[in-house]
Design a protein around this motif. Sequence first.
Motif, short mmCIF file in Angstrom:
data_model
loop_
_atom_site.label_atom_id
_atom_site.label_comp_id
_atom_site.label_asym_id
_atom_site.label_seq_id
_atom_site.Cartn_x
_atom_site.Cartn_y
_atom_site.Cartn_z
N HIS A 93 0.86 -1.19 0.00
CA HIS A 93 0.00 0.00 0.00
C HIS A 93 0.90 1.25 0.00
N VAL A 94 1.62 1.40 -1.07
CA VAL A 94 2.67 2.41 -1.16
C VAL A 94 2.17 3.83 -0.87
N ALA A 95 1.11 4.25 -1.50
CA ALA A 95 0.64 5.63 -1.34
C ALA A 95 0.19 5.91 0.10
N ILE A 96 -0.56 4.99 0.68
CA ILE A 96 -1.02 5.17 2.06
C ILE A 96 0.17 5.18 3.00
N SER A 97 1.08 4.25 2.80
CA SER A 97 2.28 4.16 3.63
C SER A 97 3.09 5.45 3.55
N GLN A 98 3.27 5.97 2.35
CA GLN A 98 4.05 7.21 2.18
C GLN A 98 3.39 8.37 2.90
N GLY A 99 2.07 8.42 2.89
CA GLY A 99 1.35 9.47 3.60
C GLY A 99 1.57 9.39 5.10
N THR B 49 4.11 7.87 6.62
CA THR B 49 5.53 8.14 6.87
C THR B 49 5.83 9.63 6.78
N SER B 50 5.18 10.31 5.87
CA SER B 50 5.39 11.75 5.72
C SER B 50 4.98 12.50 6.99
N VAL B 51 3.85 12.14 7.57
CA VAL B 51 3.39 12.76 8.81
C VAL B 51 4.37 12.46 9.94
N LYS B 52 4.79 11.21 10.06
CA LYS B 52 5.74 10.82 11.11
C LYS B 52 7.05 11.58 10.94
N SER B 53 7.55 11.66 9.73
CA SER B 53 8.82 12.37 9.47
C SER B 53 8.72 13.84 9.86
N GLU B 54 7.61 14.48 9.54
CA GLU B 54 7.43 15.88 9.92
C GLU B 54 7.35 16.04 11.43
N ASN B 55 6.69 15.12 12.11
CA ASN B 55 6.63 15.16 13.57
C ASN B 55 8.01 15.01 14.18
N ILE B 56 8.83 14.17 13.59
CA ILE B 56 10.20 13.98 14.07
C ILE B 56 11.00 15.26 13.84
N CYS C 52 12.69 -1.05 16.60
CA CYS C 52 12.22 -1.95 15.54
C CYS C 52 13.05 -1.74 14.28
N PRO C 53 13.64 -2.81 13.75
CA PRO C 53 14.44 -2.65 12.53
C PRO C 53 13.60 -2.20 11.33
N GLY C 54 12.34 -2.62 11.26
CA GLY C 54 11.48 -2.17 10.17
C GLY C 54 11.21 -0.68 10.25
N CYS C 55 10.96 -0.19 11.47
CA CYS C 55 10.75 1.25 11.66
C CYS C 55 12.02 2.02 11.32
N ARG C 56 13.16 1.50 11.76
CA ARG C 56 14.42 2.18 11.46
C ARG C 56 14.65 2.26 9.96
N LEU C 57 14.37 1.19 9.26
CA LEU C 57 14.52 1.16 7.81
C LEU C 57 13.60 2.18 7.14
N THR C 58 12.35 2.20 7.55
CA THR C 58 11.37 3.14 6.99
C THR C 58 11.78 4.58 7.28
N LEU C 59 12.12 4.85 8.53
CA LEU C 59 12.48 6.22 8.91
C LEU C 59 13.77 6.67 8.24
N ARG C 60 14.78 5.79 8.22
CA ARG C 60 16.05 6.14 7.55
C ARG C 60 15.82 6.47 6.08
N GLY C 61 14.95 5.71 5.45
CA GLY C 61 14.67 5.93 4.03
C GLY C 61 13.97 7.25 3.76
N ASN C 62 13.38 7.83 4.79
CA ASN C 62 12.62 9.07 4.61
C ASN C 62 13.22 10.25 5.34
N LEU C 63 14.25 10.04 6.10
CA LEU C 63 14.95 11.12 6.81
C LEU C 63 16.39 11.17 6.29
N GLN C 64 16.54 11.60 5.06
CA GLN C 64 17.85 11.60 4.43
C GLN C 64 18.39 12.98 4.12
N GLY C 65 17.66 14.01 4.56
CA GLY C 65 18.14 15.37 4.35
C GLY C 65 19.33 15.68 5.24
#
Length: 175
Positions: free
Chosen positions: A116-122, A124-131, A143-156
């Motif tokens: 569910h790529v689009a829903i997941s990206q939405g 993750t986008s909210v979580k990344s902004e909160n972070i 959680c390694p899955g959370c770390r993978l997801t967050l690392r993939g979206n927090l690359q700035g």
Amino acid sequence: DAIVVDCATCGGAFKKAIPELLEDLGLDADKARRVAAKVKDVSEIVAERLEDLCINDSGSHEVRTVTYHDPCHLARSMGVTAEPRKILNYLPGIKLREMEGAAECCGGGGSYQFEHVAISQGITSVKSENIRATGAAMVATGCPGCRLTLRGNLQGEADPKVVHTIALLAGCLKK
């Protein structure tokens, strides 16, 4: 006495999913429930024994702001939320700054992010902004899955580093 895990997803499977699956299938879940009763996340073990650790408290620690993300499997399947925060609050040089929606999913959800790529990206986008809104230099999670997801979206360049809570602890131990 305990089966210690450092992966929220594995712990959640042993603690909740496997016994429930066996029961749902009408199979004997007694052994799985006995295993489940012994499963503990590493943060539970460490939080109970913080005073026994040899922490390097020489005062030379640069203060780093850290925020914490509650993995779904750790919080919901294992009921572990306070222990990682107890560890982070105990560490010298760490200032814990809670994010909005810390207990909300990061959007990874195992294969959910691929199915569910689009829903997941939405999500993750909210979580990344909160972070990012915390101004934290790091985000800790168990959680390694959370770390993978967050690392993939927090690359700035200004984005926080994503780490396991116990990795932060390890950096504070006396050598």
